[in-house]
Scaffold this motif. Structure first.
Motif, mmCIF file in Angstrom:
data_model
loop_
_atom_site.group_PDB
_atom_site.id
_atom_site.type_symbol
_atom_site.label_atom_id
_atom_site.label_comp_id
_atom_site.label_asym_id
_atom_site.label_seq_id
_atom_site.Cartn_x
_atom_site.Cartn_y
_atom_site.Cartn_z
ATOM 1 N N LEU A 1 27.052 41.896 -2.235
ATOM 2 C CA LEU A 1 27.023 40.790 -3.445
ATOM 3 C C LEU A 1 26.456 41.244 -4.497
ATOM 4 C CD1 LEU A 1 26.639 37.474 -1.122
ATOM 5 C CD2 LEU A 1 28.845 38.365 -2.008
ATOM 6 N N LEU A 2 27.234 41.083 -5.552
ATOM 7 C CA LEU A 2 26.489 41.649 -7.018
ATOM 8 C C LEU A 2 26.143 43.073 -6.769
ATOM 9 C CD1 LEU A 2 24.822 38.448 -8.009
ATOM 10 C CD2 LEU A 2 26.845 39.105 -8.841
ATOM 11 N N GLY A 3 27.051 43.932 -5.827
ATOM 12 C CA GLY A 3 26.435 45.313 -5.912
ATOM 13 C C GLY A 3 25.238 45.448 -4.706
ATOM 14 N N TYR A 4 24.820 44.530 -4.388
ATOM 15 C CA TYR A 4 23.655 44.871 -3.252
ATOM 16 C C TYR A 4 24.044 44.501 -1.608
ATOM 17 C CZ TYR A 4 20.629 44.088 -7.403
ATOM 18 O OH TYR A 4 19.879 44.273 -8.628
ATOM 19 N N ASN A 5 23.673 45.341 -0.970
ATOM 20 C CA ASN A 5 23.934 45.350 0.471
ATOM 21 C C ASN A 5 23.334 43.932 0.967
ATOM 22 O OD1 ASN A 5 25.573 47.856 0.595
ATOM 23 N ND2 ASN A 5 23.759 48.838 0.748
ATOM 24 N N VAL A 6 24.195 43.189 1.627
ATOM 25 C CA VAL A 6 23.793 42.063 2.373
ATOM 26 C C VAL A 6 24.199 41.955 3.936
ATOM 27 C CG1 VAL A 6 23.827 40.522 0.138
ATOM 28 C CG2 VAL A 6 25.623 40.605 1.825
ATOM 29 N N VAL A 7 24.783 42.975 4.254
ATOM 30 C CA VAL A 7 25.346 42.947 5.842
ATOM 31 C C VAL A 7 24.202 43.746 6.384
ATOM 32 C CG1 VAL A 7 26.889 43.564 7.360
ATOM 33 C CG2 VAL A 7 27.741 42.574 5.341
ATOM 34 N N PRO A 8 23.435 43.227 7.295
ATOM 35 C CA PRO A 8 22.257 44.138 7.877
ATOM 36 C C PRO A 8 23.070 45.553 8.509
ATOM 37 C CG PRO A 8 21.910 41.851 8.436
ATOM 38 C CD PRO A 8 23.481 41.957 7.882
ATOM 39 N N GLN A 9 22.074 46.802 8.268
ATOM 40 C CA GLN A 9 22.721 47.872 9.126
ATOM 41 C C GLN A 9 22.750 47.823 10.505
ATOM 42 O OE1 GLN A 9 23.547 50.423 7.436
ATOM 43 N NE2 GLN A 9 24.130 51.502 9.460
ATOM 44 N N CYS A 10 21.873 46.695 11.180
ATOM 45 C CA CYS A 10 22.213 46.758 12.567
ATOM 46 C C CYS A 10 23.651 46.097 12.882
ATOM 47 C CB CYS A 10 21.328 45.817 13.227
ATOM 48 S SG CYS A 10 21.088 44.143 12.417
ATOM 49 N N PHE A 11 24.468 45.546 12.098
ATOM 50 C CA PHE A 11 25.501 45.005 12.353
ATOM 51 C C PHE A 11 26.707 46.042 12.311
ATOM 52 C CE2 PHE A 11 25.892 40.339 10.938
ATOM 53 C CZ PHE A 11 24.488 40.068 11.487
ATOM 54 N N TYR A 12 26.467 47.086 11.216
ATOM 55 C CA TYR A 12 27.347 48.325 11.304
ATOM 56 C C TYR A 12 27.054 49.254 12.593
ATOM 57 C CZ TYR A 12 28.311 47.040 6.544
ATOM 58 O OH TYR A 12 28.638 46.418 5.345
ATOM 59 N N ASP A 13 25.778 49.343 13.183
ATOM 60 C CA ASP A 13 25.600 50.024 14.088
ATOM 61 C C ASP A 13 25.892 49.510 15.535
ATOM 62 O OD1 ASP A 13 23.839 51.645 12.432
ATOM 63 O OD2 ASP A 13 21.972 50.752 12.967
ATOM 64 N N ALA A 14 26.255 48.191 15.457
ATOM 65 C CA ALA A 14 26.806 47.566 16.583
ATOM 66 C C ALA A 14 28.255 47.456 16.596
ATOM 67 C CB ALA A 14 26.535 45.963 16.469
ATOM 68 N N GLY A 15 28.926 48.185 15.394
ATOM 69 C CA GLY A 15 30.157 48.281 15.460
ATOM 70 C C GLY A 15 30.901 47.410 14.271
ATOM 71 N N TYR A 16 30.245 46.721 13.691
ATOM 72 C CA TYR A 16 30.988 45.900 12.494
ATOM 73 C C TYR A 16 31.742 46.686 11.371
ATOM 74 C CZ TYR A 16 31.456 42.616 8.724
ATOM 75 O OH TYR A 16 31.908 42.200 7.470
ATOM 76 N N VAL A 17 32.893 46.557 10.974
ATOM 77 C CA VAL A 17 33.368 47.175 10.027
ATOM 78 C C VAL A 17 33.979 46.453 8.962
ATOM 79 C CG1 VAL A 17 35.301 48.761 9.602
ATOM 80 C CG2 VAL A 17 34.273 49.040 11.603
#
Length: 209
Positions: A160-176
């Protein structure tokens, strides 16, 4: 008291019951073009608010001196002059946003919301109501841009506005991230969802079967 009620309605109706995008279905092209990210959506919204409000006031002030057969040309000249000013201000103070918006700032000139309000309202009303009408319709338009830009950037890029707001742990858990969200067709789908929510809230807008 009647004037107060009318003025309030002029300002507030475009925010919901008479929104220029989701009710009148105007300005859809820019909704498709500038809402892949939230920042350009906000900048575009503010730009349209400024141009529409001041164009309404200017046309209202000179409405009685404009020959009927050239009124559209006069309206276009006023809008074009204001768009040039907005474009130069953005280049001076928000260059990155101006670069992202590219030609779309210039295309404000052809935005049907502006020409519609100038012709339907400013040409027939005094400057103060015309100013409120411009602000109200501009805010209604900007609100849809911000809503669409918010969801498209959040779900499509995880920022949002260029800042990462989705936690890295979500991606580590498989979020895409959903890459489809940054494609133009998804803007229409998000707008469709906004229309559905808006008509669910405003029952009087629902068509009778």
């Amino acid at each position: 008291m009647a004037e107060k009620i009318n003025t309030k309605r002029v300002f507030l109706n475009p925010l919901s019951k008479d929104n220029p995008v989701v009710v009148q279905v105007l300005g859809i092209c820019s909704v498709l073009a500038v809402t892949a990210k939230l920042e350009p959506a906000i900048v575009m919204g503010i730009s349209v608010i400024a141009v529409l409000a001041f164009a309404n006031v200017i046309i209202s002030l000179i409405r009685n001196t404009i020959p009927t057969n050239i009124r559209i040309i006069v309206q276009l000249v006023v809008v074009a002059g204001l768009v040039v000013i907005v474009d130069q201000v953005l280049k001076a103070f928000a260059y990155d946003a101006s670069k992202q918006l590219s030609v779309f700032i210039g295309l404000i000139i052809t935005n049907c919301i502006l020409m519609g309000r100038l012709e339907a309202f400013a040409m027939a009303n005094k400057p103060w109501p015309s100013f409120l009408d411009g602000i109200g319709n501009g805010l209604g338009y900007a609100a849809i841009l911000v809503i669409v830009g918010f969801f498209r950037e959040l779900l499509g890029s995880g920022t949002l506005l260029g800042y990462n707001v989705v936690p890295q742990c979500f991606y580590d858990a498989g979020y895409v991230n959903n890459g489809l969200m940054i494609l133009p067709p998804m803007a229409l789908i998000v707008v469709g969802c906004v229309i559905w929510v808006q008509r669910s809230i405003n029952k009087d807008l629902q068509e009778n079967d």
